[in-house]
Write a protein that holds these residues in place. Structure first.
Motif, PDB file in Angstrom:
ATOM      1  N   VAL A  43       0.892  -0.927   0.008  1.00  0.00           N
ATOM      2  CA  VAL A  43      -0.163  -0.184  -0.069  1.00  0.00           C
ATOM      3  C   VAL A  43       0.645   1.548   0.499  1.00  0.00           C
ATOM      4  CG1 VAL A  43      -1.983  -1.039   1.133  1.00  0.00           C
ATOM      5  CG2 VAL A  43       0.100   0.031   2.614  1.00  0.00           C
ATOM      6  N   LYS A  44       0.228   2.183  -0.345  1.00  0.00           N
ATOM      7  CA  LYS A  44       1.665   3.545  -1.101  1.00  0.00           C
ATOM      8  C   LYS A  44       0.725   4.083   0.569  1.00  0.00           C
ATOM      9  CE  LYS A  44       1.525   5.789  -4.230  1.00  0.00           C
ATOM     10  NZ  LYS A  44       1.272   7.425  -5.092  1.00  0.00           N
ATOM     11  N   VAL A  45       1.378   4.862   1.360  1.00  0.00           N
ATOM     12  CA  VAL A  45       1.391   5.129   2.806  1.00  0.00           C
ATOM     13  C   VAL A  45       1.431   6.915   2.927  1.00  0.00           C
ATOM     14  CG1 VAL A  45       1.065   3.166   4.267  1.00  0.00           C
ATOM     15  CG2 VAL A  45       3.396   4.553   3.757  1.00  0.00           C
ATOM     16  N   ASP A  46       2.680   7.122   1.492  1.00  0.00           N
ATOM     17  CA  ASP A  46       2.739   8.605   1.849  1.00  0.00           C
ATOM     18  C   ASP A  46       3.030   8.894   0.394  1.00  0.00           C
ATOM     19  OD1 ASP A  46       3.783  11.149   2.958  1.00  0.00           O
ATOM     20  OD2 ASP A  46       5.217  10.470   3.393  1.00  0.00           O
ATOM     21  N   GLU A  47       3.488  10.626   0.378  1.00  0.00           N
ATOM     22  CA  GLU A  47       4.208  10.980  -0.837  1.00  0.00           C
ATOM     23  C   GLU A  47       5.591  11.598  -0.566  1.00  0.00           C
ATOM     24  OE1 GLU A  47       0.867  12.525  -3.346  1.00  0.00           O
ATOM     25  OE2 GLU A  47       0.912   9.887  -4.301  1.00  0.00           O
ATOM     26  N   TYR A  48       6.967  11.807  -1.463  1.00  0.00           N
ATOM     27  CA  TYR A  48       7.729  13.014  -1.521  1.00  0.00           C
ATOM     28  C   TYR A  48       8.028  13.595  -2.696  1.00  0.00           C
ATOM     29  CZ  TYR A  48      11.211   9.313  -2.192  1.00  0.00           C
ATOM     30  OH  TYR A  48      11.288   8.373  -2.931  1.00  0.00           O
ATOM     31  N   THR A  49       8.895  14.594  -2.641  1.00  0.00           N
ATOM     32  CA  THR A  49       9.521  14.824  -4.384  1.00  0.00           C
ATOM     33  C   THR A  49      11.108  14.345  -3.882  1.00  0.00           C
ATOM     34  OG1 THR A  49       7.607  16.633  -4.439  1.00  0.00           O
ATOM     35  CG2 THR A  49       9.646  16.690  -5.431  1.00  0.00           C
ATOM     36  N   ASN A  50      11.772  14.065  -4.701  1.00  0.00           N
ATOM     37  CA  ASN A  50      13.103  13.817  -4.497  1.00  0.00           C
ATOM     38  C   ASN A  50      14.062  15.131  -5.154  1.00  0.00           C
ATOM     39  OD1 ASN A  50      13.360  13.772  -7.581  1.00  0.00           O
ATOM     40  ND2 ASN A  50      13.216  11.159  -7.537  1.00  0.00           N
TER      41      ASN A  50
END
Length: 105
Positions: free
Chosen positions: A10-17
């Motif tokens: 499951v996807k639990v977070d998003e971020y920008t690299n």
């Protein structure tokens, strides 16, 4: 002997690299298994609670998405960009540590 054929995540977070690309943080929550007779079943980690998966859409959704990844293609593998494979193990250990207290009943 049963064998693991897919990872369930499951996807639990998003971020920008650092390159400005939007990426997801994934948590392994189980596996799709195949038994000796060819039947398939899902094996979920005992600690997994679907109610704890964040709604990243912000729309108050009532469902969650569980993704099936080939063992070599999941976001935690070395073949894809994403969190290192140790992220899932660290999350599992953290969940286990949070519940190591004595229960009086």
């Amino acid at each position: 002997m049963p064998k693991k054929i897919k990872d369930l995540m499951v996807k639990v977070d998003e971020y920008t690299n650092s390159k400005g690309e939007k990426k997801g943080r994934w948590q392994n929550v189980g596996a799709e298994m195949e038994s000796d007779d060819g039947s398939k079943y899902l094996l979920l980690e005992r600690w997994f609670n679907p109610a704890g998966v964040p709604d990243l859409t912000g729309k108050g959704g009532k469902s969650i998405m569980v993704w099936r990844f080939d063992l070599k293609d999941n976001p935690g593998s070395n073949n894809q960009s994403g969190p290192p494979a140790s992220t899932a193990a660290a999350g599992k250990q953290q969940a286990q540590n949070e519940f190591n207290d004595d229960v009086p009943f």
